[in-house]
Enzyme design. Sequence first.
Site, PDB file in Angstrom:
ATOM      1  N   ASN A  66     -60.973 -26.776 -11.709  1.00 37.67           N
ATOM      2  CA  ASN A  66     -61.065 -28.115 -11.908  1.00 37.67           C
ATOM      3  C   ASN A  66     -61.049 -28.473 -13.653  1.00 37.67           C
ATOM      4  OD1 ASN A  66     -61.537 -31.001 -12.506  1.00 37.67           O
ATOM      5  ND2 ASN A  66     -63.803 -31.109 -11.417  1.00 37.67           N
ATOM      6  N   LYS A 117     -60.711 -30.840 -15.520  1.00 35.62           N
ATOM      7  CA  LYS A 117     -61.367 -32.132 -15.908  1.00 35.62           C
ATOM      8  C   LYS A 117     -60.476 -32.715 -16.966  1.00 35.62           C
ATOM      9  CE  LYS A 117     -65.670 -30.461 -14.381  1.00 35.62           C
ATOM     10  NZ  LYS A 117     -67.336 -30.397 -14.291  1.00 35.62           N
ATOM     11  N   HIS A 143     -65.679 -36.454  -6.734  1.00 35.21           N
ATOM     12  CA  HIS A 143     -66.241 -35.429  -7.585  1.00 35.21           C
ATOM     13  C   HIS A 143     -67.580 -36.256  -8.336  1.00 35.21           C
ATOM     14  CE1 HIS A 143     -67.145 -33.326 -11.219  1.00 35.21           C
ATOM     15  NE2 HIS A 143     -66.662 -32.088 -10.572  1.00 35.21           N
ATOM     16  N   GLU A 161     -68.647 -36.499 -11.109  1.00 31.15           N
ATOM     17  CA  GLU A 161     -68.347 -37.250 -12.405  1.00 31.15           C
ATOM     18  C   GLU A 161     -67.852 -38.671 -11.822  1.00 31.15           C
ATOM     19  OE1 GLU A 161     -66.323 -34.237 -14.277  1.00 31.15           O
ATOM     20  OE2 GLU A 161     -68.327 -33.129 -14.181  1.00 31.15           O
ATOM     21  N   GLU A 221     -71.425 -29.404  -4.246  1.00 28.58           N
ATOM     22  CA  GLU A 221     -71.455 -29.191  -5.723  1.00 28.58           C
ATOM     23  C   GLU A 221     -72.826 -29.952  -6.169  1.00 28.58           C
ATOM     24  OE1 GLU A 221     -67.974 -28.366  -8.287  1.00 28.58           O
ATOM     25  OE2 GLU A 221     -67.703 -30.647  -7.496  1.00 28.58           O
ATOM     26  N   GLY A 281     -71.915 -27.777 -14.777  1.00 32.34           N
ATOM     27  CA  GLY A 281     -71.618 -27.960 -16.262  1.00 32.34           C
ATOM     28  C   GLY A 281     -72.935 -27.681 -17.023  1.00 32.34           C
ATOM     29  N   SER A 295     -71.374 -24.326 -12.057  1.00 34.75           N
ATOM     30  CA  SER A 295     -71.618 -23.325 -13.076  1.00 34.75           C
ATOM     31  C   SER A 295     -71.332 -21.931 -12.377  1.00 34.75           C
ATOM     32  CB  SER A 295     -72.957 -23.188 -13.578  1.00 34.75           C
ATOM     33  OG  SER A 295     -73.199 -24.446 -14.328  1.00 34.75           O
TER      34      SER A 295
HETATM   35  P1  PGA Z   1     -68.628 -26.369 -13.729  1.00 36.13           P
HETATM   36  O1  PGA Z   1     -67.956 -27.580 -13.160  1.00 36.13           O
HETATM   37  O2  PGA Z   1     -68.159 -25.117 -12.997  1.00 36.13           O
HETATM   38  O3  PGA Z   1     -68.217 -26.413 -15.028  1.00 36.13           O
HETATM   39  O4  PGA Z   1     -70.205 -26.542 -13.370  1.00 36.13           O
HETATM   40  C1  PGA Z   1     -67.627 -27.632 -11.364  1.00 36.13           C
HETATM   41  C2  PGA Z   1     -67.179 -28.738 -11.224  1.00 36.13           C
HETATM   42  O5  PGA Z   1     -67.279 -29.809 -11.719  1.00 36.13           O
HETATM   43  O6  PGA Z   1     -66.403 -28.825 -10.076  1.00 36.13           O
END
Ligand code: PGA
Length: 248
Positions: free
Chosen positions: A11, A13, A95, A97, A165, A171, A211
Amino acid sequence: MSSRTFFVGGNWKMNGDKKSLGNLITTLNTASLNDETEVVCGAPTVYLDFARSNLDARIGVAAQNCYKVAKGAFTGEISPVMIKDCGVEWVILGHSERRHVFGESNELIGQKVAHALESDLGVIACIGEKLEEREAGTTEDVVYAQTQAIADNVKDWSKVVLAYEPVWAIGTGKTASPEQAQEVHEKLREWMRANVSEAVADSVRIIYGGSVTGANCKELGSQNDVDGFLVGGASLKPEFVDIINARA
Ligand code: PGA
């Protein structure tokens, strides 16, 4: 280990430009990737065409969001039919976000899932609890309600990958432990067994996100009910190749 095909999504983003993503694409195209693993990269909307045109055909591409109808007066939105017109096969929906920065509800995410599947896109459907929800002991309630809102809108589960997730792990560098991930994945599979079907519970890929790195992917990926990953930060680095090859 199950017969489910391991699935690793990246992803990206809202990151990268043609230069840096072009370099990443070259790295992926020339890397030796485990051909037992399905790989999909989630590109920013304006780079979907670029990603699809440049990534090797063995690597899938996903949009990071889409709207719930095919066309119309919805300024700024994109539709599954447009995504497919760029040759792109997948979309990430729900997601964290989208849920927590942009306020998308379970109901809207369900409608998007329904329309994306009707339009023949594959869907990476994301769920996950916030830290305060975990601490309050409501993780199961939260992820079951999110999964229900998705399941109500799915007829054909073969086109759906469920991404667990935990929001507190996204993140943050704070990965769920392999035991924590396995515990929720196993419960989600039991939920599918009770509420969808035995066959879907056995076949649906439940992937972990939050992460994931080259350093922790092997242990996470060796859990019985962890069928792959959705990777943010590390999907922008050459390390993504190690994550794709976690089960090699
Ligand atoms: P990250 O994000 O690996 O940076 O923690 C995962 C995601 O949001 O899908």
